[in-house]
Write a protein that holds these residues in place. Sequence first.
Motif, PDB file in Angstrom:
ATOM      1  N   GLN A   1      17.525 -14.457  18.333  1.00 44.63           N
ATOM      2  CA  GLN A   1      16.986 -14.200  17.007  1.00 44.63           C
ATOM      3  C   GLN A   1      18.094 -13.591  16.127  1.00 44.63           C
ATOM      4  N   LYS A   2      17.911 -13.669  14.810  1.00 41.43           N
ATOM      5  CA  LYS A   2      18.962 -13.238  13.883  1.00 41.43           C
ATOM      6  C   LYS A   2      18.557 -11.958  13.146  1.00 41.43           C
ATOM      7  N   PRO A   3      19.435 -10.970  13.115  1.00 36.25           N
ATOM      8  CA  PRO A   3      19.117  -9.759  12.353  1.00 36.25           C
ATOM      9  C   PRO A   3      19.184 -10.017  10.856  1.00 36.25           C
ATOM     10  N   GLN A   4      18.497  -9.192  10.095  1.00 38.09           N
ATOM     11  CA  GLN A   4      18.476  -9.349   8.649  1.00 38.09           C
ATOM     12  C   GLN A   4      19.878  -9.264   8.062  1.00 38.09           C
ATOM     13  N   ALA A   5      20.760  -8.486   8.690  1.00 34.17           N
ATOM     14  CA  ALA A   5      22.129  -8.362   8.189  1.00 34.17           C
ATOM     15  C   ALA A   5      22.851  -9.702   8.178  1.00 34.17           C
ATOM     16  N   VAL A   6      22.601 -10.531   9.191  1.00 32.52           N
ATOM     17  CA  VAL A   6      23.209 -11.863   9.247  1.00 32.52           C
ATOM     18  C   VAL A   6      22.578 -12.771   8.198  1.00 32.52           C
ATOM     19  N   ILE A   7      21.274 -12.719   8.088  1.00 31.93           N
ATOM     20  CA  ILE A   7      20.572 -13.543   7.102  1.00 31.93           C
ATOM     21  C   ILE A   7      21.045 -13.204   5.691  1.00 31.93           C
ATOM     22  N   ASP A   8      21.168 -11.922   5.397  1.00 31.40           N
ATOM     23  CA  ASP A   8      21.599 -11.494   4.060  1.00 31.40           C
ATOM     24  C   ASP A   8      23.035 -11.924   3.784  1.00 31.40           C
ATOM     25  N   ALA A   9      23.905 -11.770   4.768  1.00 30.05           N
ATOM     26  CA  ALA A   9      25.311 -12.148   4.578  1.00 30.05           C
ATOM     27  C   ALA A   9      25.435 -13.639   4.294  1.00 30.05           C
ATOM     28  N   MET A  10      24.661 -14.453   5.001  1.00 25.20           N
ATOM     29  CA  MET A  10      24.721 -15.890   4.789  1.00 25.20           C
ATOM     30  C   MET A  10      24.101 -16.279   3.456  1.00 25.20           C
ATOM     31  N   ALA A  11      23.039 -15.580   3.060  1.00 27.03           N
ATOM     32  CA  ALA A  11      22.417 -15.872   1.757  1.00 27.03           C
ATOM     33  C   ALA A  11      23.394 -15.596   0.622  1.00 27.03           C
TER      34      ALA A  11
ATOM     35  N   TYR B   1      38.963 -19.673  26.272  1.00 24.96           N
ATOM     36  CA  TYR B   1      37.670 -18.981  26.276  1.00 24.96           C
ATOM     37  C   TYR B   1      36.835 -19.563  25.153  1.00 24.96           C
ATOM     38  N   VAL B   2      35.569 -19.875  25.439  1.00 21.53           N
ATOM     39  CA  VAL B   2      34.699 -20.490  24.433  1.00 21.53           C
ATOM     40  C   VAL B   2      33.375 -19.745  24.359  1.00 21.53           C
ATOM     41  N   PHE B   3      32.792 -19.708  23.174  1.00 24.03           N
ATOM     42  CA  PHE B   3      31.437 -19.168  23.024  1.00 24.03           C
ATOM     43  C   PHE B   3      30.813 -19.711  21.753  1.00 24.03           C
ATOM     44  N   SER B   4      29.482 -19.554  21.652  1.00 26.62           N
ATOM     45  CA  SER B   4      28.714 -20.020  20.497  1.00 26.62           C
ATOM     46  C   SER B   4      28.139 -18.841  19.739  1.00 26.62           C
ATOM     47  N   ALA B   5      28.117 -18.940  18.413  1.00 29.07           N
ATOM     48  CA  ALA B   5      27.610 -17.844  17.587  1.00 29.07           C
ATOM     49  C   ALA B   5      26.110 -17.658  17.743  1.00 29.07           C
ATOM     50  N   HIS B   6      25.359 -18.741  17.929  1.00 25.51           N
ATOM     51  CA  HIS B   6      23.898 -18.630  17.885  1.00 25.51           C
ATOM     52  C   HIS B   6      23.329 -17.867  19.075  1.00 25.51           C
ATOM     53  N   LYS B   7      24.114 -17.703  20.131  1.00 19.50           N
ATOM     54  CA  LYS B   7      23.683 -16.858  21.244  1.00 19.50           C
ATOM     55  C   LYS B   7      24.132 -15.411  21.045  1.00 19.50           C
ATOM     56  N   LEU B   8      24.942 -15.181  20.027  1.00 25.51           N
ATOM     57  CA  LEU B   8      25.498 -13.858  19.710  1.00 25.51           C
ATOM     58  C   LEU B   8      24.845 -13.305  18.444  1.00 25.51           C
ATOM     59  N   TYR B   9      23.577 -13.681  18.204  1.00 26.70           N
ATOM     60  CA  TYR B   9      22.811 -13.191  17.058  1.00 26.70           C
ATOM     61  C   TYR B   9      23.350 -13.699  15.733  1.00 26.70           C
ATOM     62  N   GLY B  10      24.146 -14.770  15.790  1.00 22.89           N
ATOM     63  CA  GLY B  10      24.667 -15.408  14.598  1.00 22.89           C
ATOM     64  C   GLY B  10      24.033 -16.772  14.393  1.00 22.89           C
TER      65      GLY B  10
ATOM     66  N   ALA C   1      32.536 -24.859   8.386  1.00 27.03           N
ATOM     67  CA  ALA C   1      31.241 -24.183   8.298  1.00 27.03           C
ATOM     68  C   ALA C   1      31.465 -22.813   7.653  1.00 27.03           C
ATOM     69  N   ILE C   2      31.502 -22.797   6.325  1.00 25.12           N
ATOM     70  CA  ILE C   2      31.918 -21.604   5.587  1.00 25.12           C
ATOM     71  C   ILE C   2      30.903 -20.476   5.732  1.00 25.12           C
ATOM     72  N   THR C   3      29.665 -20.752   5.363  1.00 27.10           N
ATOM     73  CA  THR C   3      28.657 -19.688   5.422  1.00 27.10           C
ATOM     74  C   THR C   3      28.367 -19.282   6.859  1.00 27.10           C
ATOM     75  N   GLU C   4      28.497 -20.223   7.790  1.00 26.87           N
ATOM     76  CA  GLU C   4      28.277 -19.902   9.198  1.00 26.87           C
ATOM     77  C   GLU C   4      29.343 -18.944   9.716  1.00 26.87           C
TER      78      GLU C   4
ATOM     79  N   LEU D   1      28.721 -15.375  11.389  1.00 27.58           N
ATOM     80  CA  LEU D   1      29.279 -14.951  12.666  1.00 27.58           C
ATOM     81  C   LEU D   1      29.967 -13.595  12.531  1.00 27.58           C
ATOM     82  N   HIS D   2      30.705 -13.418  11.455  1.00 30.06           N
ATOM     83  CA  HIS D   2      31.353 -12.126  11.191  1.00 30.06           C
ATOM     84  C   HIS D   2      30.298 -11.016  11.144  1.00 30.06           C
ATOM     85  N   ALA D   3      29.221 -11.252  10.400  1.00 29.85           N
ATOM     86  CA  ALA D   3      28.168 -10.246  10.277  1.00 29.85           C
ATOM     87  C   ALA D   3      27.497  -9.975  11.621  1.00 29.85           C
ATOM     88  N   ALA D   4      27.337 -11.016  12.436  1.00 31.76           N
ATOM     89  CA  ALA D   4      26.709 -10.844  13.742  1.00 31.76           C
ATOM     90  C   ALA D   4      27.563  -9.966  14.648  1.00 31.76           C
ATOM     91  N   ILE D   5      28.864 -10.201  14.653  1.00 36.40           N
ATOM     92  CA  ILE D   5      29.751  -9.378  15.473  1.00 36.40           C
ATOM     93  C   ILE D   5      29.720  -7.931  14.997  1.00 36.40           C
TER      94      ILE D   5
END
Length: 406
Positions: A36-46, A221-230, A280-283, A287-291
């Motif tokens: 799930q995504k925190p509001q901080a990520v949603i707001d940053a992307m908006a 090393y590889v990872f995906s943002a959507h599993k990291l709350y992004g 993927a600019i907004t993404e 991701l920055h906000a999620a970290i």
Amino acid sequence: MNAPASILTDVRTDFPGMLTGEGQPWHYLDTAATSQKPQAVIDAMARALGEDYATVHRGVYARSADMTRAYEAARRRVADFIGGHEEEVVFTRGATEAINLVASTWGVANLKAGDRILLSTLEHHSNIVPWQMVAERTGAEIDVCPLTHDGQIDLDAAAEILTEKHKLVALAHVSNVLGSVLDAKRAADLAHGVGAKLLLDGCQAAPRLTLDVAALDCDFYVFSAHKLYGPTAIGALWARSEILDGMPPYQGGGAMIDRVSFEKTTYAPPPQRFEAGTPAITEAVGLHAAIDYVESIGLDRIHAREMALVAQLREALGAMNDVTLYGPADTAGILSFMLDGVHPHDLGTILDEENVAIRAGHHCAQPLMEHLGVPATARASFGLYSDESDVEALLEGIARTRRIFG
């Protein structure tokens, strides 16, 4: 039940998706699939998609320059998060594309007939199929490392399997089914001992373990943002700079070039060489906000909380004679199990009626299911927003299921 050993400040209110449409608590236990995504990520992307939006790397106007700085700041944030350098971080659509990128570039350029690749029994399909495809193209062959009795990658067996013919070892840092944690440093020592490179699939590790690619001593090393709350549609590949420098382009197009003519095209240096097209600019901003969000809480605290919740669930399920548990006792936020006489899909359907969401299926790990001797498992996976109420709701749903099928 005892309370978790590491109690966090209640963060569930930061996640608007943690309620049902009727405003009731939703017990989300499928974080290993996507968080799930925190509001901080949603707001940053908006903001990035709204008042801040512009293209990157191309415009000479102020907003484009600002967005370019934000995009590249996200790259630096990823590098800091994993202990690397920004020129070693390539943005991809996710871990799947990152592994395909390595297979299609480094793999095709460096593998040949007679070479060998070592995978393990528990790998996600995304860390199997790309290597099968590159093996078909190059003539390389794949070996499979078995598991220990409790579901760990058997590195003692790996030591026996590895030879100088092995050029790549590709393993999950944390299993998406069993939650078992790889001794990554030992895996690196074994791989490098025969001259092979080590790729780690960090999809399940990045949301819960403190990462340091230098200490891990891996090569990729590889990872995906959507599993990291992004957000979805973005992930990262980290690779040693000297390896990236020697890798050919993955795709052709804008942004990855130095100069184009009909006679000859020259390519940009890494990481831009591997990022063709408008990114993927907004993404990246998300991701920055999620970290930022995750690190404001602390990976150590998140991991401790998840392990405490898994321990509670394991103890409760272990007391049931009709439940089979899979994986080691100290799993990282993930627990797979089977309820005798109930298909995982039926269990998942009944639990959904109780506002409990689990994963039921083969979890993109069909070879592991074959090893376990089952067509599917039920999987409960915790996140930083999980708490004791989720465990209790799951247990109540299992009790109801047992009554229905009793």
